[in-house]
Design a protein around this motif. Structure first.
Motif, PDB file in Angstrom:
ATOM      1  N   HIS A  43       6.612  87.138 -14.179  1.00 32.37           N
ATOM      2  CA  HIS A  43       6.424  85.696 -14.369  1.00 32.37           C
ATOM      3  C   HIS A  43       7.459  84.920 -13.553  1.00 32.37           C
ATOM      4  O   HIS A  43       8.671  85.197 -13.643  1.00 32.37           O
ATOM      5  N   PRO A  49       9.625  82.916 -20.314  1.00 29.80           N
ATOM      6  CA  PRO A  49       8.184  83.005 -20.610  1.00 29.80           C
ATOM      7  C   PRO A  49       7.902  83.743 -21.917  1.00 29.80           C
ATOM      8  O   PRO A  49       8.330  84.892 -22.104  1.00 29.80           O
ATOM      9  N   THR A  83      16.053  75.025 -19.664  1.00 22.63           N
ATOM     10  CA  THR A  83      14.983  75.866 -19.158  1.00 22.63           C
ATOM     11  C   THR A  83      14.664  76.976 -20.155  1.00 22.63           C
ATOM     12  O   THR A  83      15.491  77.316 -21.003  1.00 22.63           O
ATOM     13  N   GLN A 112       8.703  82.079 -14.030  1.00 18.44           N
ATOM     14  CA  GLN A 112       9.654  81.344 -14.855  1.00 18.44           C
ATOM     15  C   GLN A 112      10.893  82.179 -15.175  1.00 18.44           C
ATOM     16  O   GLN A 112      11.989  81.627 -15.357  1.00 18.44           O
ATOM     17  N   SER A 151      15.093  76.710 -25.496  1.00 18.62           N
ATOM     18  CA  SER A 151      16.074  77.177 -24.507  1.00 18.62           C
ATOM     19  C   SER A 151      16.863  78.371 -25.032  1.00 18.62           C
ATOM     20  O   SER A 151      17.392  78.331 -26.139  1.00 18.62           O
ATOM     21  N   ARG A 172      13.106  81.688 -12.265  1.00 18.63           N
ATOM     22  CA  ARG A 172      13.585  80.308 -12.273  1.00 18.63           C
ATOM     23  C   ARG A 172      14.698  80.135 -13.308  1.00 18.63           C
ATOM     24  O   ARG A 172      15.666  79.401 -13.079  1.00 18.63           O
ATOM     25  N   PHE A 173      14.534  80.808 -14.437  1.00 18.43           N
ATOM     26  CA  PHE A 173      15.557  80.747 -15.474  1.00 18.43           C
ATOM     27  C   PHE A 173      16.879  81.324 -14.966  1.00 18.43           C
ATOM     28  O   PHE A 173      17.946  80.719 -15.127  1.00 18.43           O
TER      29      PHE A 173
END
Length: 348
Positions: free
Chosen positions: A120, A141, A138, A122, A151, A125-126
């Motif tokens: 994923h 997933p 943030t 995300q 969070s 990105r995290f």
């Protein structure tokens, strides 16, 4: 009896900085028991009575101590040793905590299967967002989807301000500002005036503006206390008087500015007062940073697993797990990083 100065108290040999940092970190964990359970920081009793949560008071104390010690670090070591020391104190623990949360806690708590979770976007990105811009809002997933707040690392946002303050000390040192303490005092006066002005003009304005004034002002006050250490007194009776005066200011626009100054000075009084430093109080391991980093994700996981149990019933087992993780962080990551720092400094 004449009170001792901060500079005089520093020569006493013992201090409470280590113990005080741990107490402040634990205060943050206690405070988050409310927001993790309800998603509303205003439910916290200290927020209702003082305008700030217990966790925010704890962060304020952290910034005061940090401002004092970091300014002292630059003054005594110079810029090369300063940059190395700051990087190795903050970076390794944050990287380790981010990876533990993203790659161990996340897979254990997500509703996705492991392959979907790891693929994923995300997730990555995290990791990058946490490590590069200290984003605490943030999410991961499929993780903590039913929690009031999603969070997984809700405390790292303060590291953005901490890092900016470190950079401020570095720039101030490089341009010689630390050698002109009265000029630094003038900058503090500008921040103080801006804080009071905000309370007069927009007292209910954006929280971000308040924070952007609060944390740098408290950090700078800690630094100024170091620069004026020969003149700033250490007095427990004086602190008691300051707290009474602060209570009287609470209905006025001067309250928050006063609170920031009293917090900064008060934290250093508690760390250096001879009556409180007669015996060595340093904990055998510095768990404060690990407690600060791991407290939130552990509490989030506890609430996700046992959502019907009250905040305080979950607090104690979460605290035990947090302390264990903080000890592992100290032994496996932070202490070796500090040892590396000492080796590199000896070799420079």
């Amino acid at each position: 009896m004449r009170s001792i100065s901060v500079g005089g108290a520093m020569s006493g040999g013992h201090n409470n900085f280590g113990l005080l940092r741990l107490v402040l970190a634990l205060a943050v964990v206690v405070s988050h028991a409310f927001s993790v359970a309800t998603g509303r920081v205003e439910d916290e009793p200290w927020a209702q009575s003082t305008g700030f949560t217990l966790g925010e008071h704890g962060v304020n104390g952290f910034f005061a101590i940090s401002g004092f010690l970091v300014t002292m670090s630059y003054d005594r070591r110079g810029w090369r040793d300063y940059v190395l020391a700051r990087t190795l104190r903050i970076g390794p623990g944050l990287v380790a905590a981010t990876l533990v949360v993203a790659l161990l806690l996340g897979p254990a708590m997500t509703r996705l299967d492991l392959s979907a979770y790891l693929a994923h976007p995300q997730l990555w990105r995290f990791i990058t967002g946490t490590l590069t811009t200290f984003k605490s809002a943030t999410f991961l997933p499929g993780v903590f989807e039913d929690n009031p707040l999603r969070s997984p690392m809700g405390t790292v946002w303060t590291l953005k301000y901490e890092t900016l303050c470190y950079l401020g000390v570095l720039v101030a040192g490089l341009v010689g500002l630390l050698g002109w303490p009265k000029l630094a005092l003038g900058i503090g006066g500008v921040l103080l005036a801006a804080t009071v002005l905000r309370e007069i003009v927009t007292p209910d304005g954006p929280k971000g503006v308040e924070t952007a004034l609060r944390l740098p002002l408290i950090f700078l006050t800690g630094g100024l206390i170091y620069l004026f250490r020969a003149r700033v007194p250490v007095s427990l009776p004086g602190l008691a008087v300051a707290l009474v005066a602060l209570a009287l200011l609470s209905p006025t626009p001067l309250y928050k500015a006063g609170l920031y100054l009293v917090t900064a000075w008060g934290a250093l009084v508690l760390a250096l007062a001879p009556a409180l430093t007669r015996w060595r109080t340093d904990p055998p391991a510095d768990l404060s940073y690990g407690v600060y980093l791991y407290g939130w994700p552990v509490q989030q996981a506890s609430h996700a697993l046992f959502p019907t149990i009250g905040a305080f019933a979950l607090f104690w087992p979460a605290l035990v797990v947090t302390l264990v993780l903080a000890m592992l962080s100290w032994l496996l990551v932070e202490k070796p990083a500090l040892a590396l720092k000492r080796r590199l400094l000896r070799g420079s």
